[in-house]
Scaffold this active site. Structure first.
Site: not given
Ligand code: ATP
Ligand code: MG
Length: 338
Positions: A117, A200, A203
């Site tokens: 990040k 990955k 969001k």
């Molecule tokens: P950000 O980009 O702000 O970190 P994010 O999409 O990674 O957002 P988080 O809130 O960090 O979402 O993670 C919430 C949950 O979703 C966690 O359990 C994380 O492991 C899962 N998660 C996030 N992205 C993925 C993905 N691409 N595949 C599977 N699980 C995911």
């Molecule tokens: Mg995340």
């Protein structure tokens, strides 16, 4: 000292740092809902984590309600699970501070999420982004949770949580915090970015085309899968044939997770098919699973007061578990007055 047996309890959370993606749904929410009913389940909208990077206050309020609506529309039942937003239970921040004093700087330096990040700009990141994993440890251990369903990307943070629990117990000569286990299973533990199979889906990613949002309409979903990066080869005869084809494997894994079959079964069904056949089938499948959820989310977002009511009620129930554990922690540490 005899090891305390902790009652099975599940905790997990999602940051309101933007709209929910298909990665959040398959890697997290779908599993949260499946676990519900079999044991005590506590699910959180982790708003204190969201502000480790800049969030416009109105956007944060909206995203917090939208993540809550995403949980509820996907089948999370507030009578079976505790659902709340983190900032309403101040014990998270308080235990997070204590864990800042337990965790070592060297441990934080090994966290790959911070490196990813922060990129080349580590010096300009907030101190909160760096300390994030000890707040996450507090989120989990504040409830003496024993299981943490997460995507693959959060495995290292759950392992750090175990280290923090062990060091606290060791330093204070107690057997107070449990060793929580990450629960990472199924075909969609790491849904990849649609434009770059080495990253990955997130969001907070740069481009909207790299992710499927839970609120995308059918045309947008079809367009995004159509433009998803792949290779020129058709689908192989066996799943092993995808070992060196990350983008192709990602689409097969998404299909498998959405339809609750194994990736090997998807490959058998589509052996030899080209992308012109597979991508529209995948888009139709995704729309059929996501449209009912996004419609329900939209309906709920028209009544934010009702979402706020559910979150406040969940926060009351969360506090009832968290406050005695925080009070006991203060007592162990030697704070006067509790
Ligand atoms: P950000 O980009 O702000 O970190 P994010 O999409 O990674 O957002 P988080 O809130 O960090 O979402 O993670 C919430 C949950 O979703 C966690 O359990 C994380 O492991 C899962 N998660 C996030 N992205 C993925 C993905 N691409 N595949 C599977 N699980 C995911
Ligand atoms: Mg995340």
């Amino acid at each position: 000292m005899a090891d305390t047996v902790h009652t099975p309890r599940v905790f997990s959370g999602i940051k309101p740092s933007g709209g929910l993606t298909l990665g959040n749904y398959l890697g997290a929410i779908k599993k949260f809902v499946a676990t519900q009913g079999s044991m005590e389940t506590i699910y959180c909208v982790v708003d204190l984590h969201a502000i480790t990077v800049w969030q416009d206050p109105d956007d944060l309020r909206n995203a917090t309600r939208e993540v809550a609506a995403g949980y509820l529309a996907s089948g999370l039942d507030p009578s079976q699970s505790i659902l709340f937003n983190q900032s309403q239970v101040s014990a998270h921040a308080e235990l997070g501070w204590i864990f800042n004093c337990v965790a070592r700087v060297g441990w934080m330096n090994r966290m790959t999420q911070f490196k990813e990040k922060a990129g080349k700009n580590a010096e300009k990141q907030s101190l909160g982004l760096y300390a994030y994993p000890s707040l996450m440890a507090a989120d989990i251990l504040l409830y003496h949770a024993t299981q943490v369903p997460v995507g693959e990307d959060q495995k290292q943070h759950v392992e750090l949580t175990r280290d923090i629990a062990a060091k606290f117990n060791h330093d204070y000569k107690v057997d107070f915090f449990p060793q929580p286990d990450p629960v990472i299973d199924g075909p969609a533990t790491r849904v990849m970015n649609l434009r770059d199979g080495t990253k990955k889906m997130s969001k907070s990613g740069q481009s909207d085309m790299e992710r499927i949002n839970m609120t995308d309409d059918a045309d947008t979903i079809a367009k995004k899968f159509k433009k998803a990066r792949t290779d020129p080869e058709p689908l192989p005869e066996t799943y092993d044939g995808l070992a060196e084809r990350p983008e192709a494997r990602n689409l097969v894994d998404i299909y498998a997770a959405l339809s609750d079959v194994t990736p090997a079964e998807v490959v058998t069904e589509y052996a030899g098919a080209g992308w012109g056949q597979f991508k529209p089938a995948l888009a139709d499948l995704a729309v059929s699973k996501l449209a009912p959820i996004s419609e329900e989310m939209a309906r709920m977002m028209d009544d934010p007061a009702e979402i706020d009511r559910v979150l406040a009620e969940g926060a009351d129930r969360a506090r009832a578990i968290a406050d005695p554990i925080l009070a006991k922690t203060y007592e162990i540490v030697g704070m006067v007055g509790r």
